[in-house]
Scaffold this active site. Structure first.
Site, mmCIF file in Angstrom:
data_model
loop_
_atom_site.group_PDB
_atom_site.id
_atom_site.type_symbol
_atom_site.label_atom_id
_atom_site.label_comp_id
_atom_site.label_asym_id
_atom_site.label_seq_id
_atom_site.Cartn_x
_atom_site.Cartn_y
_atom_site.Cartn_z
ATOM 1 N N GLU A 1 56.031 19.136 41.432
ATOM 2 C CA GLU A 1 56.201 17.695 41.276
ATOM 3 C C GLU A 1 57.645 17.276 41.553
ATOM 4 O O GLU A 1 57.902 16.244 42.170
ATOM 5 C CB GLU A 1 55.801 17.265 39.857
ATOM 6 C CG GLU A 1 54.354 17.595 39.502
ATOM 7 C CD GLU A 1 54.203 18.935 38.797
ATOM 8 O OE1 GLU A 1 53.407 19.008 37.857
ATOM 9 O OE2 GLU A 1 54.894 19.910 39.186
ATOM 10 N N ASP B 1 49.488 62.886 47.575
ATOM 11 C CA ASP B 1 49.872 61.974 48.658
ATOM 12 C C ASP B 1 51.358 61.645 48.680
ATOM 13 O O ASP B 1 51.873 61.179 49.698
ATOM 14 C CB ASP B 1 49.073 60.672 48.564
ATOM 15 C CG ASP B 1 47.578 60.875 48.725
ATOM 16 O OD1 ASP B 1 47.165 62.013 49.013
ATOM 17 O OD2 ASP B 1 46.828 59.896 48.557
ATOM 18 N N GLN C 1 38.619 58.907 41.032
ATOM 19 C CA GLN C 1 38.436 58.985 39.584
ATOM 20 C C GLN C 1 39.110 57.818 38.868
ATOM 21 O O GLN C 1 38.525 57.211 37.958
ATOM 22 C CB GLN C 1 38.981 60.315 39.068
ATOM 23 C CG GLN C 1 38.738 60.541 37.578
ATOM 24 C CD GLN C 1 39.200 61.923 37.121
ATOM 25 O OE1 GLN C 1 39.407 62.819 37.936
ATOM 26 N NE2 GLN C 1 39.363 62.083 35.817
#
Length: 351
Positions: free
Chosen positions: A54, A206, A293
């Site tokens: 606003e 990973d 999982q």
């Protein structure tokens, strides 16, 4: 519903989306000021701690004398309390804007109808509920955080055409199912979330960075589940470049920018305690990129709001099966960069 009002509210939503990666933990909000059928001012909440929509819309008006006979459209109820910025409801009253059209009420307890009431008490005409569903969808992360007292949770994985997410392995690199362009979309999602989570096995096998490299925006807080503290401090997750929280069974000596958080009883379901911790730390949204999982534990607990599954054309024939989603959840199929994605949305998000 007045089609003119919907037109301007759609513009509010469009403007608000520009703040997607920067406003959290505040909601995305857009505002439009209209006088004599013409837009004379626009604004959106750009960044947490800065001016609200606003304020920016009012500042953009060149001839402020027009405000006294204008309508301000705003996708979310104007705030009525002092936070990092003064109340927007007070500014609207001060500028003598006579008419306010609001998309949806604010679920935040410090507002929650008070802004609307303040405007009405000042003699302003207030209309609420224009494109309410769309405006609530825009701030679904904010609503979930303040009503369910937990982060908004997105699960994401890529699976082969025969529904495997990886080979069965104890070391070595993972199979790459995403293309370079769909990997970019993953980084976009990371930039849109406050935190990102993986389990022990994904972190160990990973060695992911879990940061934002192929999109703009901040990297999310990294969260790792490591019950027995098996993970090596040499992993990318512990490089100190991004704040990292490790949920574990026992205290651990801190590492730079890494905090170890002992869970009271790791033998039971730790997800409720995890949710409480993330809520108290103000982490409004969570992206789960863990292995099968970890993802399945969130699905089984009903702790998710959106699920994105990238469907790769590869055939793996065997390996780690993709998580299972109940047939009761409908999904939409989306297409990006030559790939299809299944997009599930929990039914509560449309309520």
């Amino acid at each position: 519903m007045n089609s003119e009002e919907e037109k301007y509210m759609l513009r509010c939503i469009q403007l608000a989306q520009n703040g997607l990666c920067n406003t959290a933990p505040n909601p995305m909000v857009g505002a439009v000021i209209v006088c004599d059928g013409k837009i004379i001012g626009e604004g959106y909440h750009v960044r947490c701690g800065e001016a609200h929509a606003e304020v920016n819309a009012i500042r953009s008006v060149k001839d402020t004398s027009l405000l006294k006979r204008s309508t301000i459209y705003v996708s979310l109820e104007p705030c009525s309390h002092y936070g990092k910025t003064p109340p927007c409801a007070d500014l609207i009253i001060e500028k003598q804007i006579p008419r306010i059209v609001i998309g949806c009420r604010d679920p935040f307890s410090k507002v929650a109808g008070r802004g609307i009431q303040k405007l009405k008490d000042a003699g302003r005409e207030v209309i609420v509920g224009v494109l309410e569903t769309e405006c609530r969808q825009l701030i679904r992360r904010f609503i979930t955080f303040h009503t369910l007292r937990r982060p908004y949770i997105t699960l994401k994985w890529a699976e082969s055409s025969d529904r495997y997410i990886d080979y069965s392995r104890t070391d070595g690199k993972p199979v790459i199912l995403s293309s370079p362009l769909t990997s970019m979309l993953v980084h976009k999602k990371r930039a849109e979330h406050s935190a990102i989570l993986v389990g022990t096995r994904t972190a160990e096998l990973d060695n992911p960075c879990l940061n934002v490299r192929h999109w703009y925006g901040r990297s999310p807080v990294r969260i790792v589940l490591d019950r027995q503290q098996k993970l090596s401090p040499s992993l990318h997750l512990f490089d100190g470049s991004v704040p990292t929280l490790v949920f574990t069974e026992a205290p651990h000596a801190p590492l730079p920018n890494v905090e170890y958080l002992p869970v009271s009883d790791y033998r039971r379901n730790i997800l409720p305690e995890l949710m409480e911790t993330l809520y108290t730390r103000g982490l409004q949204s969570l992206l789960v990129e863990g292995g099968s999982q970890t993802l399945q534990s969130f699905i089984d607990a009903g702790l998710w709001d959106e699920i994105f599954v990238e469907e790769a054309p590869h055939l793996l024939h065997s390996g780690v099966k993709a998580p299972e989603i109940s047939d009761g959840y409908p999904f939409a199929t989306e297409y990006s960069f030559g790939r299809s994605f299944r997009h599930y949305t929990a039914s509560r998000n449309s309520q």
